[in-house]
Design a protein around this motif. Structure first.
Motif, PDB file in Angstrom:
ATOM      1  N   ARG A  38       0.830  -1.215   0.000  1.00  0.00           N
ATOM      2  CA  ARG A  38       0.000   0.000   0.000  1.00  0.00           C
ATOM      3  C   ARG A  38       0.866   1.266   0.000  1.00  0.00           C
ATOM      4  O   ARG A  38       0.680   2.183   0.801  1.00  0.00           O
ATOM      5  CB  ARG A  38      -0.952  -0.011   1.191  1.00  0.00           C
ATOM      6  CG  ARG A  38      -2.066  -1.046   1.044  1.00  0.00           C
ATOM      7  CD  ARG A  38      -3.035  -1.013   2.203  1.00  0.00           C
ATOM      8  NE  ARG A  38      -3.616   0.312   2.390  1.00  0.00           N
ATOM      9  CZ  ARG A  38      -4.386   0.639   3.435  1.00  0.00           C
ATOM     10  NH1 ARG A  38      -4.647  -0.260   4.367  1.00  0.00           N
ATOM     11  NH2 ARG A  38      -4.881   1.855   3.537  1.00  0.00           N
ATOM     12  N   LEU A  39       1.784   1.311  -0.944  1.00  0.00           N
ATOM     13  CA  LEU A  39       2.709   2.432  -1.022  1.00  0.00           C
ATOM     14  C   LEU A  39       2.182   3.604  -1.835  1.00  0.00           C
ATOM     15  O   LEU A  39       2.818   4.658  -1.868  1.00  0.00           O
ATOM     16  CB  LEU A  39       4.047   1.963  -1.625  1.00  0.00           C
ATOM     17  CG  LEU A  39       4.839   0.964  -0.789  1.00  0.00           C
ATOM     18  CD1 LEU A  39       6.110   0.542  -1.518  1.00  0.00           C
ATOM     19  CD2 LEU A  39       5.194   1.562   0.578  1.00  0.00           C
ATOM     20  N   TYR A  40       1.036   3.431  -2.499  1.00  0.00           N
ATOM     21  CA  TYR A  40       0.527   4.510  -3.349  1.00  0.00           C
ATOM     22  C   TYR A  40      -0.412   5.473  -2.636  1.00  0.00           C
ATOM     23  O   TYR A  40      -0.789   6.501  -3.200  1.00  0.00           O
ATOM     24  CB  TYR A  40      -0.172   3.914  -4.579  1.00  0.00           C
ATOM     25  CG  TYR A  40       0.780   3.193  -5.499  1.00  0.00           C
ATOM     26  CD1 TYR A  40       1.767   3.877  -6.187  1.00  0.00           C
ATOM     27  CD2 TYR A  40       0.701   1.809  -5.666  1.00  0.00           C
ATOM     28  CE1 TYR A  40       2.648   3.213  -7.027  1.00  0.00           C
ATOM     29  CE2 TYR A  40       1.577   1.136  -6.509  1.00  0.00           C
ATOM     30  CZ  TYR A  40       2.548   1.847  -7.181  1.00  0.00           C
ATOM     31  OH  TYR A  40       3.433   1.186  -8.013  1.00  0.00           O
ATOM     32  N   GLY A  41      -0.796   5.147  -1.410  1.00  0.00           N
ATOM     33  CA  GLY A  41      -1.645   6.054  -0.646  1.00  0.00           C
ATOM     34  C   GLY A  41      -2.943   6.375  -1.346  1.00  0.00           C
ATOM     35  O   GLY A  41      -3.572   5.518  -1.984  1.00  0.00           O
TER      36      GLY A  41
ATOM     37  N   ARG B 102       5.228  -2.204   7.525  1.00  0.00           N
ATOM     38  CA  ARG B 102       6.257  -1.968   6.506  1.00  0.00           C
ATOM     39  C   ARG B 102       7.632  -1.874   7.156  1.00  0.00           C
ATOM     40  O   ARG B 102       7.833  -1.105   8.097  1.00  0.00           O
ATOM     41  CB  ARG B 102       5.983  -0.671   5.762  1.00  0.00           C
ATOM     42  CG  ARG B 102       4.713  -0.625   4.965  1.00  0.00           C
ATOM     43  CD  ARG B 102       4.695   0.641   4.128  1.00  0.00           C
ATOM     44  NE  ARG B 102       3.385   0.955   3.621  1.00  0.00           N
ATOM     45  CZ  ARG B 102       2.675   2.037   3.959  1.00  0.00           C
ATOM     46  NH1 ARG B 102       3.167   2.909   4.831  1.00  0.00           N
ATOM     47  NH2 ARG B 102       1.494   2.247   3.427  1.00  0.00           N
ATOM     48  N   GLY B 103       8.551  -2.616   6.634  1.00  0.00           N
ATOM     49  CA  GLY B 103       9.904  -2.593   7.182  1.00  0.00           C
ATOM     50  C   GLY B 103      10.085  -3.547   8.333  1.00  0.00           C
ATOM     51  O   GLY B 103      11.175  -4.086   8.531  1.00  0.00           O
ATOM     52  N   GLY B 104       9.021  -3.783   9.091  1.00  0.00           N
ATOM     53  CA  GLY B 104       9.109  -4.695  10.215  1.00  0.00           C
ATOM     54  C   GLY B 104       8.729  -6.116   9.827  1.00  0.00           C
ATOM     55  O   GLY B 104       9.487  -7.061  10.026  1.00  0.00           O
ATOM     56  N   GLN B 105       7.526  -6.277   9.248  1.00  0.00           N
ATOM     57  CA  GLN B 105       7.035  -7.603   8.890  1.00  0.00           C
ATOM     58  C   GLN B 105       7.099  -7.882   7.393  1.00  0.00           C
ATOM     59  O   GLN B 105       7.157  -9.039   6.974  1.00  0.00           O
ATOM     60  CB  GLN B 105       5.592  -7.761   9.379  1.00  0.00           C
ATOM     61  CG  GLN B 105       5.452  -7.616  10.893  1.00  0.00           C
ATOM     62  CD  GLN B 105       3.995  -7.572  11.319  1.00  0.00           C
ATOM     63  OE1 GLN B 105       3.204  -8.427  10.945  1.00  0.00           O
ATOM     64  NE2 GLN B 105       3.631  -6.561  12.090  1.00  0.00           N
TER      65      GLN B 105
ATOM     66  N   LEU C 137      -4.378  -6.708   5.463  1.00  0.00           N
ATOM     67  CA  LEU C 137      -3.681  -5.431   5.413  1.00  0.00           C
ATOM     68  C   LEU C 137      -4.481  -4.327   4.746  1.00  0.00           C
ATOM     69  O   LEU C 137      -4.208  -3.142   4.971  1.00  0.00           O
ATOM     70  CB  LEU C 137      -2.346  -5.575   4.662  1.00  0.00           C
ATOM     71  CG  LEU C 137      -1.320  -6.562   5.223  1.00  0.00           C
ATOM     72  CD1 LEU C 137      -0.024  -6.464   4.430  1.00  0.00           C
ATOM     73  CD2 LEU C 137      -1.061  -6.298   6.705  1.00  0.00           C
ATOM     74  N   THR C 138      -5.455  -4.689   3.925  1.00  0.00           N
ATOM     75  CA  THR C 138      -6.112  -3.674   3.102  1.00  0.00           C
ATOM     76  C   THR C 138      -6.914  -2.666   3.918  1.00  0.00           C
ATOM     77  O   THR C 138      -7.154  -1.565   3.456  1.00  0.00           O
ATOM     78  CB  THR C 138      -7.031  -4.334   2.059  1.00  0.00           C
ATOM     79  OG1 THR C 138      -7.953  -5.207   2.721  1.00  0.00           O
ATOM     80  CG2 THR C 138      -6.218  -5.127   1.052  1.00  0.00           C
ATOM     81  N   GLY C 139      -7.334  -3.028   5.111  1.00  0.00           N
ATOM     82  CA  GLY C 139      -8.126  -2.095   5.906  1.00  0.00           C
ATOM     83  C   GLY C 139      -7.353  -1.378   6.999  1.00  0.00           C
ATOM     84  O   GLY C 139      -7.936  -0.617   7.777  1.00  0.00           O
TER      85      GLY C 139
END
Length: 332
Positions: free
Chosen positions: A60-63, A91-94, A79-81
């Motif tokens: 979900r990097l496009y905001g 992000r970055g962690g998992q 993750l979508t919600g």
């Protein structure tokens, strides 16, 4: 699905539509796949096929620039919600990203060790500065950097392209992610360095047990890295299965065309096979199968309905009823 047995990454019917005041452009159209612990999924296809957009949509990097549909589950967690603060923890962690351009991924004004230490602190892995600096050097050594202390004290511009990519990989795996997404990680590197980076990612995958999603346009990379391969065309998966089988005996005309276009010993450069025509413009996909206008085996029915990805053999699927006319009685 029970989270205790859920795969690290499960993508179901993912769609990505870029939106502006005057236009809506659908780029990814109903992509589905699953990656188990320690497994690899390659997304293979020409530029513009939707590979990188798929990978970045998962995170979900496009905001607000894109509307996403479908489901993305990380070890059973949807993750979508999630709200943006929750996504920043994920992000970055998992789930972590190794981008195509390491120079653009690194802050040019900060030393490599400081950038690694910041990642460890943000995700709560190591907040004590001295311990974080020590861990940063350990991570740089883990990705094959011979003088980690010197590199930790260096700025990005003081390193070669291969060293910068190793530093980016160190940052990506610093928090022991469940899923590593590598988006064309060797494109900007020399051929010899490319092989080293692919070997490094494979070694880290084995050591850390990560699921890896690898985006590439290079058939050779897909063959060398192995795992499963999903061939993308016009925003959709058109073939999927174990890399050795898909790349030796394709079941979709587009995959066959890609393989026939590869340089081979004894064939003059001007004699290489090419796929006629060009891929459709993004957001201007034709009715029916998007590959039909370029397909040597197309029939009139191919322009009437977009064929779904269906099982064609054990563990394999393809979206071409012409090549695979009878439904396979197998479990995909």
């Amino acid at each position: 699905m029970n989270a205790a047995v859920a795969p690290p990454l499960a993508v179901e019917d993912l769609t990505t539509t870029f939106v502006s005041r005057h236009r809506r452009i659908e780029v990814v159209r109903g992509v589905s796949f699953t990656i188990g612990r320690g497994e690899t999924m390659m997304l293979l296809g020409e530029s513009g096929s939707g590979k990188s957009v798929t990978a970045r949509s998962i995170m979900r990097l496009y905001g607000s620039a894109a509307e996403l549909g479908g489901s993305v589950r990380l070890s059973g967690r949807e993750l979508t919600g999630l709200a943006e603060p929750q996504l920043r923890d994920v992000r970055g962690g998992q789930i972590a990203l190794v981008p195509q351009d390491p120079t653009g991924a690194l802050d040019p004004l900060r030393r490599i060790g400081a950038q690694l230490a910041e990642t460890l602190a943000v995700h709560g892995v190591e907040r004590v500065k001295t311990a974080a600096r020590r861990r940063a050097e350990e991570l740089l050594a883990m990705v094959g950097i011979p003088d980690p202390k010197r590199v930790a004290g260096s700025y990005p511009h003081e390193l070669s392209g291969g060293m910068r990519q190793r530093a980016v990989i160190a940052i990506a795996v610093s928090c022991d992610p469940q899923v590593l997404i590598a988006d064309e990680p060797t494109t900007a590197l020399d051929v010899t360095v490319q092989a080293q980076i692919l070997e490094l990612i494979a070694d880290l995958q084995q050591r850390l047990g990560m699921a890896v999603l690898m985006v590439t346009h290079d058939v050779g990379v897909a063959a060398d890295f192995g795992g499963r391969v999903g061939v993308m065309y016009a925003g959709r998966l058109v073939e999927e299965g174990p890399a050795p089988q898909v790349l030796s005996a394709p079941r979709h005309p587009y995959t066959a065309g890609l393989l026939e276009s590869l340089p081979t010993p004894g064939v003059a450069r001007g004699a290489l096979h090419s796929i006629v025509g060009a891929p459709p413009a993004v957001g201007a996909f034709p009715d029916g199968c998007a590959f039909a206008p370029r397909c040597p085996r197309a029939r009139p029915s191919c322009t009437q309905a977009d064929p779904p990805l269906t099982p064609v053999a054990e563990g394999r699927s393809a979206a071409c009823p012409v090549v695979n006319p009878e439904p396979a009685s197998v479990v995909a």
